[in-house]
Scaffold this motif. Sequence first.
Motif, mmCIF file in Angstrom:
data_model
loop_
_atom_site.group_PDB
_atom_site.id
_atom_site.type_symbol
_atom_site.label_atom_id
_atom_site.label_comp_id
_atom_site.label_asym_id
_atom_site.label_seq_id
_atom_site.Cartn_x
_atom_site.Cartn_y
_atom_site.Cartn_z
ATOM 1 N N ARG A 189 42.275 -29.176 -73.699
ATOM 2 C CA ARG A 189 41.052 -29.157 -74.509
ATOM 3 C C ARG A 189 39.835 -29.526 -73.652
ATOM 4 O O ARG A 189 38.781 -28.901 -73.741
ATOM 5 C CB ARG A 189 41.194 -30.147 -75.669
ATOM 6 C CG ARG A 189 40.096 -30.040 -76.716
ATOM 7 C CD ARG A 189 40.154 -31.211 -77.687
ATOM 8 N NE ARG A 189 41.459 -31.390 -78.298
ATOM 9 C CZ ARG A 189 41.899 -30.685 -79.334
ATOM 10 N NH1 ARG A 189 41.148 -29.734 -79.851
ATOM 11 N NH2 ARG A 189 43.091 -30.929 -79.845
ATOM 12 N N THR A 208 36.597 -26.976 -72.044
ATOM 13 C CA THR A 208 35.242 -27.361 -72.416
ATOM 14 C C THR A 208 34.328 -27.474 -71.196
ATOM 15 O O THR A 208 33.163 -27.073 -71.241
ATOM 16 C CB THR A 208 35.255 -28.703 -73.171
ATOM 17 O OG1 THR A 208 36.078 -28.568 -74.330
ATOM 18 C CG2 THR A 208 33.853 -29.115 -73.596
ATOM 19 N N ARG A 222 34.010 -17.558 -73.690
ATOM 20 C CA ARG A 222 32.891 -18.269 -73.057
ATOM 21 C C ARG A 222 32.289 -17.438 -71.925
ATOM 22 O O ARG A 222 31.070 -17.381 -71.753
ATOM 23 C CB ARG A 222 33.377 -19.606 -72.485
ATOM 24 C CG ARG A 222 33.499 -20.722 -73.496
ATOM 25 C CD ARG A 222 33.957 -21.991 -72.832
ATOM 26 N NE ARG A 222 33.134 -22.336 -71.681
ATOM 27 C CZ ARG A 222 33.484 -23.181 -70.722
ATOM 28 N NH1 ARG A 222 34.656 -23.778 -70.778
ATOM 29 N NH2 ARG A 222 32.673 -23.457 -69.731
#
Length: 311
Positions: A158, A162, A106
């Motif tokens: 998770r 994100t 990312r």
Amino acid sequence: MTLSETDALDGLRDALGQLRNRESVALRLLESSAKHSFDPDTELDWEAPFEDGKWFWPPELVSLYGTPLWRRMSEEQRLLLSRHEAAALASLGIWFELILMQLLVRHIYDKSATSAHVRYALTEIEDECRHSKMFARVIAHSGTPWYPVSRVHHNLGRLFKTISTTPGSFTATLLGEEVLDWMQRLTFPDERVQPLIRGVTRIHVIEESRHVRYAREELRRQMMTAPRWSQEFTRVSSGEFARVFSVAFVNPEVYTNVGLDRREAVAQVRASAHRREVMQQGAKKLTDFLDDIGVLRGAGRRLWRSSGLLA
């Protein structure tokens, strides 16, 4: 030239200076990677049997060390607990490195693929892939179960990967790397420990030292340039991640699997002054650094204290 134009020019110079520094650090790390990277599949002797009477983790770093329960355990049971805790830490390392690899992807997604900074991030991802495979192999070789984190922590991971900001990602990276790094630096030279475990920790320490440098340099830059909301979010989210990390550090299933009362063992670990000192000492270099760059402030600092990693 107006005052606003002067300020803009100064800002541009600062940005260019930071970019040059980022590239310089990345080039040095790439050079080090070329000289000091390892293939665990060929570097380590996976065929050699484990040696009788040797530990899988230094006894002083085993969670129950020094507790009343520890004093009642046989030497055989203590060695077995070290075997299972080493497997649990390797399992935790795999979980953490999977999160880290996604955060790194990312981070570089919108950056120039030809920059040294991005090339080093990709090199680090290569390292982490090898480490995860190495940890999985040592778990299998040890004859112990894989110890996944709880479903709650799995889903929190998770969520974190994100919504995390860039500085939040690098703070979490350092949290996962530096506490284990401190423990592994005590492990690989310790002749009481199994040779294979010493080899695994030696490889990890050498390669992770580059990852820590990369993350520290980038986090320092990010905390200087990120918007105020991002800095504050980083403080709070890193404090919450520290709380999750400290709980997940030892999987309670290890106690059941070596024949101990799980509830009693967990209670004694929580009450152990020695264990608290070990965890705080392992995190000290990191918390000193985070304090210096302004991460440990306000609500975030209170969360870090409640995690037990900050005195």
